[in-house]
Design a protein around this motif. Structure first.
Motif, short mmCIF file in Angstrom:
data_model
loop_
_atom_site.label_atom_id
_atom_site.label_comp_id
_atom_site.label_asym_id
_atom_site.label_seq_id
_atom_site.Cartn_x
_atom_site.Cartn_y
_atom_site.Cartn_z
N GLY A 171 0.80 -1.22 0.00
CA GLY A 171 0.00 0.00 0.00
C GLY A 171 0.83 1.26 0.00
N GLU A 172 2.13 1.15 0.22
CA GLU A 172 3.01 2.31 0.29
C GLU A 172 3.29 2.91 -1.09
N LEU A 186 1.99 0.49 -7.41
CA LEU A 186 2.15 -0.93 -7.10
C LEU A 186 1.67 -1.18 -5.67
N PRO A 187 0.36 -1.14 -5.44
CA PRO A 187 -0.14 -1.24 -4.06
C PRO A 187 0.14 -2.58 -3.38
N ASP A 188 0.43 -3.65 -4.14
CA ASP A 188 0.72 -4.95 -3.55
C ASP A 188 2.21 -5.18 -3.31
N PHE A 189 3.06 -4.22 -3.74
CA PHE A 189 4.51 -4.40 -3.65
C PHE A 189 4.97 -4.40 -2.20
N GLY A 190 5.93 -5.26 -1.91
CA GLY A 190 6.56 -5.31 -0.59
C GLY A 190 5.99 -6.39 0.29
#
Length: 122
Positions: free
Chosen positions: A37-38, A42-46
């Protein structure tokens, strides 16, 4: 050459570059310490490991975290690296993640340790 992370300038005032091994380490660090969300595009990244610094220290949490990290690295960097092992240790307010991996372009295994303290990356 690849862009250095975090973004910075070299002594000539140009964008700093880094070698392939350092670039892979930087990419792994980004996956580990970016919370889902950061990133807007790319809200799914991390995998949000930094949030676990204040979580209770338990065997089950460490096991779940190892699976979370390994799946995030496979998802986001699977075309660049092969992960052999992930080890997570929580000591006081510091979380240490050790990743054993190799680049898909060579056969040399690397071991890198990443730490996150209560105040940020160490």
């Amino acid at each position: 050459m690849n862009l250095a992370y975090p973004y910075q300038y070299d002594p000539r005032g140009r964008t700093a570059e880094t070698d392939d091994n350092t670039h892979l380490r930087d990419l792994i660090e980004q996956v580990l310490f970016t919370a889902p969300g950061e990133r807007v595009m790319l809200p799914d990244f991390g995998c949000g490991v930094a949030q676990l610094v204040f979580a209770p220290n338990a065997f089950e949490l460490a096991s779940a975290t190892q699976v979370l990290i390994q799946s995030a690295l496979q998802r986001w960097l699977g075309a660049l690296i092969v992960v052999q092992n992930v080890n997570v240790e929580a000591t006081d307010a510091t979380l240490s993640v050790t990743v054993t991996f190799r680049s898909v372009q060579d056969s040399q295994w690397q071991v890198q340790t990443f730490q996150q303290g209560a105040g940020g990356a160490a």
